[in-house]
Design an enzyme around this catalytic site. Structure first.
Site, PDB file in Angstrom:
ATOM      1  N   ASP A   8     -26.032   0.955  -8.937  1.00  0.00           N
ATOM      2  CA  ASP A   8     -26.422   0.483  -7.611  1.00  0.00           C
ATOM      3  C   ASP A   8     -27.452  -0.621  -7.846  1.00  0.00           C
ATOM      4  OD1 ASP A   8     -26.848   0.247  -4.859  1.00  0.00           O
ATOM      5  OD2 ASP A   8     -28.422   1.772  -4.873  1.00  0.00           O
ATOM      6  N   GLU A  69     -21.047  -0.980  -6.613  1.00  0.00           N
ATOM      7  CA  GLU A  69     -20.734  -1.223  -5.205  1.00  0.00           C
ATOM      8  C   GLU A  69     -20.320  -2.668  -5.007  1.00  0.00           C
ATOM      9  OE1 GLU A  69     -22.531   0.954  -1.772  1.00  0.00           O
ATOM     10  OE2 GLU A  69     -23.469  -0.988  -1.445  1.00  0.00           O
ATOM     11  N   ASP A 142     -31.471   5.373  -4.822  1.00  0.00           N
ATOM     12  CA  ASP A 142     -30.713   4.411  -5.644  1.00  0.00           C
ATOM     13  C   ASP A 142     -29.931   5.129  -6.739  1.00  0.00           C
ATOM     14  OD1 ASP A 142     -32.377   1.704  -4.761  1.00  0.00           O
ATOM     15  OD2 ASP A 142     -33.626   3.489  -4.932  1.00  0.00           O
TER      16      ASP A 142
END
Length: 166
Positions: A8, A69, A142
């Site tokens: 992330d 992502e 996170d």
């Protein structure tokens, strides 16, 4: 077993989650955490710290695949550019070490982890915890997000969903 590194990426905090996918698609968390960079540090130094962090993650865990992502457009352009730079460095660091790079949208992660595309963050974190057999929800967010990305790839690895290759 398949080792998946979920990332992330952010400039201040890069979350990571490492999972192992065992036969029968059973998953377990190997490790998770964050690479932090200091706010008042020159940008090149912050990006180097992220790059070094990626190198260390590969040295320690030797992942078979990386899940990240998909980049989305931030409301704040300046923040978006900062995240994009951090993601670029992370992506380059991974690409230097593996070709098994995959990206997932937030919708894909939610659907994969909870079975519901509109799941709340709390539901995703709780399902990630259950799927990985953890005692408590991983912190910070996170790292939890990175684990959810790894779980998403763990579910889709070997299936038709893996058209998310970068």
């Amino acid at each position: 077993a398949l080792i998946i590194l979920g990332l992330d990426p952010g400039l201040a905090i890069l979350g990571y989650g490492v999972i192992e996918v065992l036969p029968g698609k059973k998953m377990r968390a190997v490790d998770y955490g964050c690479v932090y960079t200091e706010a008042h540090t020159p940008l090149p130094d912050r990006l180097m710290k992220i790059s070094d962090g990626i190198g260390q993650l590969f040295d320690v865990f030797k992942p078979d695949a990386v899940a990240m992502e998909e980049l989305f457009f931030a409301k704040n352009v300046k923040t978006g550019i900062m995240v994009a730079q951090a993601r670029g460095v992370a992506l380059e660091g991974c690409a230097r070490r593996t070709r098994e790079l995959y990206e997932y949208t937030p919708l894909q992660v939610k659907s994969s982890v909870t079975g519901y595309g509109r799941a709340e963050k709390k539901q995703i974190m709780e399902m990630t915890r259950i799927l990985l057999g953890l005692d408590k929800i991983p912190r910070p967010d996170d790292a939890a997000d990175a684990l959810a990305l790894a779980v998403c790839h763990g579910h889709s690895a070997g299936s038709l969903l893996t058209q998310n290759r970068l």
